[in-house]
Scaffold this active site. Sequence first.
Site, PDB file in Angstrom:
ATOM      1  N   GLU A 220       0.715  -1.254  -0.102  1.00  0.00           N
ATOM      2  CA  GLU A 220       0.138  -0.078   0.007  1.00  0.00           C
ATOM      3  C   GLU A 220       0.537   0.742  -0.052  1.00  0.00           C
ATOM      4  OE1 GLU A 220      -3.215   0.151  -0.265  1.00  0.00           O
ATOM      5  OE2 GLU A 220      -3.851  -1.716   0.493  1.00  0.00           O
ATOM      6  N   CYS A 254      -1.652   9.481   2.862  1.00  0.00           N
ATOM      7  CA  CYS A 254      -1.621   8.940   1.742  1.00  0.00           C
ATOM      8  C   CYS A 254      -2.381   9.172  -0.256  1.00  0.00           C
ATOM      9  CB  CYS A 254      -1.587   7.681   1.081  1.00  0.00           C
ATOM     10  SG  CYS A 254      -2.936   6.433   1.920  1.00  0.00           S
TER      11      CYS A 254
HETATM   12  P1  NAD Z   1       7.826   5.767   8.342  1.00  0.00           P
HETATM   13  O1  NAD Z   1       8.637   5.894   8.048  1.00  0.00           O
HETATM   14  O2  NAD Z   1       7.201   4.760   9.203  1.00  0.00           O
HETATM   15  O3  NAD Z   1       7.873   3.949   7.100  1.00  0.00           O
HETATM   16  C1  NAD Z   1       6.830   2.993   6.871  1.00  0.00           C
HETATM   17  C2  NAD Z   1       6.854   1.814   7.964  1.00  0.00           C
HETATM   18  O4  NAD Z   1       8.564   0.698   6.958  1.00  0.00           O
HETATM   19  C3  NAD Z   1       7.317   2.241   9.404  1.00  0.00           C
HETATM   20  O5  NAD Z   1       6.967   1.088  10.301  1.00  0.00           O
HETATM   21  C4  NAD Z   1       9.308   1.716   9.521  1.00  0.00           C
HETATM   22  O6  NAD Z   1       9.555   1.661  10.406  1.00  0.00           O
HETATM   23  C5  NAD Z   1       9.806   0.618   8.164  1.00  0.00           C
HETATM   24  N1  NAD Z   1      10.929   0.777   7.839  1.00  0.00           N
HETATM   25  C6  NAD Z   1      11.327   2.100   8.085  1.00  0.00           C
HETATM   26  N2  NAD Z   1      13.061   2.068   6.872  1.00  0.00           N
HETATM   27  C7  NAD Z   1      12.932   0.773   6.788  1.00  0.00           C
HETATM   28  C8  NAD Z   1      14.306  -0.143   6.289  1.00  0.00           C
HETATM   29  N3  NAD Z   1      14.580   0.539   5.711  1.00  0.00           N
HETATM   30  N4  NAD Z   1      13.471  -1.295   5.826  1.00  0.00           N
HETATM   31  C9  NAD Z   1      12.077  -2.194   5.911  1.00  0.00           C
HETATM   32  N5  NAD Z   1      11.383  -1.263   7.188  1.00  0.00           N
HETATM   33  C10 NAD Z   1      11.279   0.427   7.155  1.00  0.00           C
HETATM   34  O7  NAD Z   1       6.171   5.666   6.531  1.00  0.00           O
HETATM   35  P2  NAD Z   1       6.938   6.305   5.423  1.00  0.00           P
HETATM   36  O8  NAD Z   1       6.911   5.289   4.206  1.00  0.00           O
HETATM   37  O9  NAD Z   1       6.945   7.446   5.587  1.00  0.00           O
HETATM   38  O10 NAD Z   1       5.024   6.674   5.311  1.00  0.00           O
HETATM   39  C11 NAD Z   1       4.526   7.827   3.854  1.00  0.00           C
HETATM   40  C12 NAD Z   1       4.174   6.925   3.013  1.00  0.00           C
HETATM   41  O11 NAD Z   1       3.596   6.101   3.023  1.00  0.00           O
HETATM   42  C13 NAD Z   1       3.855   7.884   2.110  1.00  0.00           C
HETATM   43  O12 NAD Z   1       4.599   7.764   0.303  1.00  0.00           O
HETATM   44  C14 NAD Z   1       2.511   7.741   2.200  1.00  0.00           C
HETATM   45  O13 NAD Z   1       1.834   7.878   0.683  1.00  0.00           O
HETATM   46  C15 NAD Z   1       1.930   6.392   1.787  1.00  0.00           C
HETATM   47  N6  NAD Z   1       1.393   5.584   2.316  1.00  0.00           N
HETATM   48  C16 NAD Z   1       0.201   4.991   1.453  1.00  0.00           C
HETATM   49  C17 NAD Z   1      -0.833   4.668   2.341  1.00  0.00           C
HETATM   50  C18 NAD Z   1      -1.875   3.409   1.565  1.00  0.00           C
HETATM   51  O14 NAD Z   1      -2.555   2.914   2.095  1.00  0.00           O
HETATM   52  N7  NAD Z   1      -1.343   3.279   0.295  1.00  0.00           N
HETATM   53  C19 NAD Z   1      -1.010   4.937   3.865  1.00  0.00           C
HETATM   54  C20 NAD Z   1      -0.771   5.784   4.648  1.00  0.00           C
HETATM   55  C21 NAD Z   1       0.782   5.934   3.884  1.00  0.00           C
END
Ligand code: NAD
Length: 466
Positions: A220, A254
């Site tokens: 997602e 998102c």
């Molecule tokens: P985040 O930084 O919290 O990362 C997401 C998850 O990945 C966390 O649990 C984090 O601990 C883990 N993570 C971080 N670095 C990692 C690594 N190197 N290896 C493995 N796992 C790792 O969140 P984010 O990515 O900044 O979230 C925002 C993004 O998510 C935006 O792009 C947004 O559009 C997208 N998003 C999508 C949805 C959807 O439903 N499609 C919903 C919310 C957010």
Amino acid sequence: MSTAVGQFSANSGYSGLLAELRTAFSTGITRPLAWRLDQLRRLEALIQENTAELSDALYHDLGKCSSESWITDLGLALSSARSTRKRLRSWMAPERVRNPIALVPARSFVMREPLGVVLIISPWNCPLQLTLMPLAAAIGAGNCVVVKPSEISSCTSQLLARLIPHYLDSKCVAVVEGGADETTALLRERFDHIFYTGNPAIGRIVMEAAAHHLTPVTLELGGKSPCIVDESADLETAARRIVFGKFLNAGQTCIAPDYVLVHQSREQELLNSLKAALSEFYGPDPRSNSDYGRIVNDRHFRRLQELMAGGHVVVGGETDRESRYIAPTILRNVNLRSPMMTEEIFGPILPVISIPSIKAAVEFANARPKPLALYLFCQSREVERFVLQNTSSGGACVNTTLLHHANERLPFGGVGESGMGNYHGRFGFETFSHKRAVVRKPVRPEIPLAYPPYSKVKDFLLRWLL
Ligand code: NAD
């Protein structure tokens, strides 16, 4: 015996945790309807009995007011657990399908069976919704689950780590707190499904790690969701609905409209209406309005400040580093090559770009990766058909924003760069279930048509039947 997550860490690895969950799964405890219904009821109780504390955690992490917390997190998670519980019996029932003539007499049906031990990795922007909705689906489908909330929304993560083992069956559901190290260590283990929500860069890391074990993934992800405003749109309504979708959670959503493409004949009118809607929602000073959220951390605050250089501020633009406040900001005369137009904004900055025709808007959207959502404001069915048939996105709304997410009977997910797979309602149950094809034949009659030795008559009949 409950799973004591505390004894496992990124350094020591999580194979012991996985072994405990696999043992629990293999006892069959998660399979009966009764266990699943009980866990879903407990999940509802977790939300209902701790609403204030959960809201406080969201306020600390994101400055979300309690109404917004309900809209973006608590209400959605609660209704998803509740509706999963109410419909689960019928979803679990074997689904009979018709037989081709060659199989008669027989019964064919699809059984939904749990996958096993699944991993849910969630992000920080709607940390409760994006953890608890997939969790409801995974439990509903009868799986054991490891939940890994985001370390960035740390208050919510800590609270979930405390509440989930207290409410849910801790032999079967575990919460692992932490960031990249912990997630990397978890990803070394073999899961039966990985459900990741977050940015596409980490999505690639997750998918690579999953490929090692041939584990299926749901991704997602995010992206730049366009909002197209046609000549025929009702601009006053459009402006209110765009402002709602964009500035909820200070733009950290998102499916927020990332940018607006407006027909050039109505650009100024739309800008005026957007300005009016902003002042109606947040008053003359959004900073002192408790309904308006804050940026999650300093890194994102700096990133968003830098993005603003990509256009001319029409309204907003003020920032306050101390409280990580960024005013709801609308920009025009946007540099299409600036990071604001090449990266997902994910904050309260809305570029408005004028376009000469609806065809140009469609070409603009299609020249970029497939987005998670696409919004269209128009009062012409012809324009609606043209845009929906000539673009692609995870989901879409006509004359509104965000609401496709709020209907549990619609699948929610991305396409292309914005993700793969989907969930919500029955779609979530399906995501966490294996569809097992079963054919049951009666012992008699025995029809030896397909068995050797073959003959001309058999050949004739086989060609007629198959
Ligand atoms: P985040 O930084 O919290 O990362 C997401 C998850 O990945 C966390 O649990 C984090 O601990 C883990 N993570 C971080 N670095 C990692 C690594 N190197 N290896 C493995 N796992 C790792 O969140 P984010 O990515 O900044 O979230 C925002 C993004 O998510 C935006 O792009 C947004 O559009 C997208 N998003 C999508 C949805 C959807 O439903 N499609 C919903 C919310 C957010």
